[in-house]
Design an enzyme around this catalytic site. Sequence first.
Site, PDB file in Angstrom:
ATOM      1  N   ASP A  24      83.080  50.145  33.578  1.00  0.00           N
ATOM      2  CA  ASP A  24      84.192  49.791  34.373  1.00  0.00           C
ATOM      3  C   ASP A  24      84.537  50.915  35.544  1.00  0.00           C
ATOM      4  OD1 ASP A  24      86.574  48.506  35.240  1.00  0.00           O
ATOM      5  OD2 ASP A  24      87.793  49.047  33.553  1.00  0.00           O
ATOM      6  N   ASP A  79      87.301  51.430  38.548  1.00  0.00           N
ATOM      7  CA  ASP A  79      88.780  51.066  38.836  1.00  0.00           C
ATOM      8  C   ASP A  79      89.247  52.042  40.041  1.00  0.00           C
ATOM      9  OD1 ASP A  79      91.512  50.603  39.095  1.00  0.00           O
ATOM     10  OD2 ASP A  79      91.700  49.734  36.808  1.00  0.00           O
ATOM     11  N   GLU A 129      82.338  36.647  20.481  1.00  0.00           N
ATOM     12  CA  GLU A 129      83.894  36.436  20.529  1.00  0.00           C
ATOM     13  C   GLU A 129      84.330  36.018  21.974  1.00  0.00           C
ATOM     14  OE1 GLU A 129      87.989  39.002  19.850  1.00  0.00           O
ATOM     15  OE2 GLU A 129      86.192  40.007  19.475  1.00  0.00           O
TER      16      GLU A 129
END
Length: 549
Positions: free
Chosen positions: A198, A200, A132
């Site tokens: 991730d 951040d 995808e």
Amino acid sequence: MSSTAPSPKQEVDSDIEVPDAPTPQPEQNGTHGETEAEPKPDLSDSTAKADVKLEDLFNDDDDEDEEFPDSSAADTKFQSSPPPMAEVSAPSRPGVDEETMYAFYSRLFPFRYLFQWLNHGVKPSPDFANREFAFTLQNDAYLRYQAFPTSDLLRRDILRLNPSRFEIGPVYSTNPRDRKILRNASSFKPVAKELVFDIDLTDYDEIRTCCTKANICEKCWQFVTMAIKVIDVALRDDFGFEHILWVYSGRRGAHAWVCDQSARNLPDDRRRAIAGYLELVRGGSQSGKKVNIKRPLHPHIARSLEILKPYFANTILTDQAAFTNSEQEDKLLSLLPNKSLNAALRKKWDSAPDRSSTNKWADIDSLAKTNLSNDAKNRNSDTKALLEAKQDIVLEYTYPRLDAEVSKKLIHLLKSPFVVHPGTGRVCVPIDVRRVDRFDPLSVPTVSQLLSEINEWDRSHPVEPSVENGTTTTGAPEGSEIGGGPSSVPDANGRARRLQDYEKTSLKPYIDYFRGFIAGLLKEERAVKREREDNEGVTPPVAGDGMEF
């Protein structure tokens, strides 16, 4: 920096789905280029580490390693591609306009290498065809469940749609475009995806003092450096993963893509377990103590402490000056276990309000000598409790703060490497973990800078025309054994090839590093495939053998 799918104004599902583009026409004397980021790290040994010739991996189907139209060659493959590089001017604002994005995709984005990375080989397979892709369009519409059998078709749709960014999702059991026409809807499910993480910097706003929100600087980037070091070694040493790609997010963080086949095939419960293993700092910004670990220390925690101790001294105490004001002092004292010691520290710091964070941290040990219990048994207990409390403080201020939800599910989407951050204009380039201490996010080039570098290179390296069959061309004819002027370079076989646009820019070392990473990954994939064939009693065909009917 959220790595999850954005919350756009309009989400476009397959009800308004973009059809597959028609098969592109053969390219006429096409050349290709990619671009790279500004901090020019020495990445020359990344290909050597793979112990395999890159040409053998990337050029199985053709002799040219060219992906994008050169500034001197017209692109006949994509009618919408730009003409032979009319100079593209940089936008005046930090963001990226549509024309600049189009120039980047058509000239610099490494579509072929992205395909080989996600396809785990050079020949098209379901690993890529059932993957995808999700596009954030210029009007903020969000287009999901897109899939492409080849890199050419992906490139064609991206040039047509010109998204501000795009994200990569899982490999599904069937083509994501077909999910609504399946007789059995339950048969459409995610089956594989890289294990991702991730980091951040907004998750560090509670403890970083130099910047907040989307702003970053060299000082607070050290939090990302710490996190990469701790997470990377844990994934390699504790879980045995080898193919870990770290990518700068383009603004204030970094993403990890664990690409080993064993990682890609992990179900959600295993992903949650690994995320839980790596998660240590828990609780929101208003909560108290965020690190509560058992003793004796787990080997992963003990190893992390050794990695993080130098950063605590340099980053937390010096650069961030984390215990300067009274509020910061109160938080530090709340993490210490001994009341009499806390009272002595408070008294000393109140009498010297300008005392540095480094000195305040040293005060803990110096005052402990006179403020812990005089009873030997209780003193030993108090000393042990203080040592453990200080370890917890080091971890609370330095240990990685992960968005664990990103890692727990196959269906999560993550921003693609090498896209442009729409706010900063910086390219999301790979980070060489071996040189992570030298990575400077503020030196990563913007897309405008890269296009300017191409223009400047072309101005300083005028193409020498050559005549082939009575027509004027630029560079050397395809397959020519002789040099073609300053815009051509010899390939691995000594033949001239047209210089790709990315090779004219500061993006080159990053794409070279990406190629080296893919080479190592593909080498292992081939070895696994051969082993599987051997175990199944299948004899691979011998090169050159014919088949008669």
